[in-house]
Every structure is written in structure tokens, then in C-alpha cells.
Design a protein around this motif. Sequence first.
Motif, short mmCIF file in Angstrom:
data_model
loop_
_atom_site.label_atom_id
_atom_site.label_comp_id
_atom_site.label_asym_id
_atom_site.label_seq_id
_atom_site.Cartn_x
_atom_site.Cartn_y
_atom_site.Cartn_z
N UNK A 14 3.13 -12.60 -11.42
CA UNK A 14 3.57 -12.57 -10.50
C UNK A 14 5.08 -11.50 -10.93
N UNK A 15 5.66 -12.11 -11.46
CA UNK A 15 6.90 -11.43 -12.11
C UNK A 15 6.91 -10.96 -13.09
N UNK A 16 6.80 -9.73 -13.27
CA UNK A 16 6.37 -8.99 -14.33
C UNK A 16 7.27 -8.02 -15.71
N UNK A 17 8.63 -9.21 -14.82
CA UNK A 17 9.72 -9.48 -16.30
C UNK A 17 9.43 -10.58 -17.09
N UNK A 18 9.14 -12.06 -16.20
CA UNK A 18 9.07 -13.47 -17.21
C UNK A 18 7.90 -12.93 -17.98
N UNK A 19 6.93 -11.94 -18.45
CA UNK A 19 5.96 -11.78 -19.32
C UNK A 19 5.85 -10.22 -20.45
N UNK A 20 7.48 -10.06 -20.05
CA UNK A 20 7.54 -8.58 -20.57
C UNK A 20 7.33 -9.24 -22.37
N UNK A 21 7.30 -8.43 -23.58
CA UNK A 21 7.25 -8.66 -24.26
C UNK A 21 8.59 -8.32 -24.79
N UNK A 22 8.64 -9.58 -25.92
CA UNK A 22 9.95 -9.61 -26.29
C UNK A 22 11.46 -9.29 -25.91
N UNK A 23 11.62 -9.87 -24.39
CA UNK A 23 12.26 -9.88 -23.62
C UNK A 23 12.51 -8.11 -23.06
N UNK A 24 12.21 -6.94 -22.89
CA UNK A 24 12.44 -6.37 -22.72
C UNK A 24 12.18 -6.08 -21.21
N UNK A 25 12.38 -5.10 -20.60
CA UNK A 25 12.47 -5.22 -18.96
C UNK A 25 10.72 -4.11 -18.90
N UNK A 26 10.02 -5.10 -18.27
CA UNK A 26 8.76 -4.22 -17.34
C UNK A 26 8.81 -3.38 -16.45
N UNK A 27 8.24 -2.24 -16.29
CA UNK A 27 8.65 -1.21 -14.85
C UNK A 27 7.48 -0.85 -14.44
N UNK A 28 6.98 -1.38 -14.62
CA UNK A 28 5.65 -0.63 -14.21
C UNK A 28 5.11 -1.23 -13.11
N UNK A 29 4.64 -0.31 -11.52
CA UNK A 29 4.73 -0.70 -10.19
C UNK A 29 3.29 -1.00 -10.24
N UNK A 30 3.02 -2.69 -9.02
CA UNK A 30 1.69 -3.42 -9.06
C UNK A 30 1.58 -2.35 -7.69
N UNK A 31 1.23 -1.74 -7.35
CA UNK A 31 0.31 -1.50 -5.78
C UNK A 31 -0.37 -0.38 -5.60
N UNK A 32 -0.75 -0.64 -4.87
CA UNK A 32 -1.91 0.75 -4.81
C UNK A 32 -2.11 2.21 -4.47
N UNK A 33 -1.99 3.45 -4.76
CA UNK A 33 -1.04 4.59 -4.65
C UNK A 33 -1.64 5.68 -3.64
N UNK A 34 -3.05 5.06 -3.75
CA UNK A 34 -4.42 5.50 -2.87
C UNK A 34 -5.59 4.65 -2.65
N UNK A 35 -6.91 5.35 -2.13
CA UNK A 35 -7.49 4.66 -1.19
C UNK A 35 -8.67 5.64 -1.54
N UNK A 36 -9.78 5.30 -1.79
CA UNK A 36 -10.71 5.85 -2.51
C UNK A 36 -11.23 6.22 -0.70
N UNK A 37 -12.23 7.19 -0.95
CA UNK A 37 -12.80 7.13 0.46
C UNK A 37 -14.75 6.16 0.28
N UNK A 38 -14.58 5.94 1.69
CA UNK A 38 -15.92 4.52 1.36
C UNK A 38 -16.99 5.17 1.18
N UNK A 39 -17.17 6.75 2.26
CA UNK A 39 -18.26 7.58 1.62
C UNK A 39 -18.28 8.56 0.38
N UNK A 40 -18.62 8.61 -1.01
CA UNK A 40 -18.17 9.32 -1.95
C UNK A 40 -18.97 10.58 -1.86
N UNK A 41 -20.07 11.32 -0.87
CA UNK A 41 -20.67 12.15 -1.23
C UNK A 41 -21.09 12.76 0.25
N UNK A 42 -19.92 12.99 1.05
CA UNK A 42 -19.92 13.08 2.18
C UNK A 42 -19.50 14.70 2.27
N UNK A 43 -20.33 15.73 2.58
CA UNK A 43 -20.16 16.73 2.54
C UNK A 43 -19.00 17.78 2.82
#
Length: 91
Positions: A14-43
Amino acid sequence: SAPRIQHTRRRRPRNPLRFAAMGKKSYQNYGKSFRKPKRPFEKERLDSEMKIIGEYGLKNKREVWRVNFALAKIRTAARTLLTLDEKSEQR
């Protein structure tokens, strides 16, 4: 035969700062930035994506999907705001 063990996917912390290695801050974003199309081969969609990529010099299809996803989020937010009462503070 032995009963099968059902594996479940591990949830990310839940909290990325809590589980970072050796007390360093984790700056990773956990959020979807794109969504794949439902039909992969629609011409039609494939052709229109290739046209957009060529026209604007994009690197890959994911960049097209990312913009579409952002626009869809804005559209849904606008839709929900428009359903609110006109005198509402949120609107």
C-alpha cells in the motif's frame, strides 16, 4: 493424489515508502496510464492507429492508447459532473 494448492497473486504494498530498500524513497507510480483495445485485430482501428502514428511521429501504439485513455477519463469525469445539479458546488 494430493490436493492442489491454489496460488493467489501477491498484492503490491500500500505505502511504497514503507517497503523501499534501505530507507530510500521509492518514486514509482502505481497507476494505469493506458488501456489495451478489447479487440486486438480490428482492421479499421489498426489502420487508423498506423495513420496517427505516421502523422504525429509516435513511437508505438501504446502512445496512441495512452492519449485515448486520458481523453476517456476526462470524458467520464465531465459526464459525471454534468449529471450533478446545476447549483451544486462540485459542478
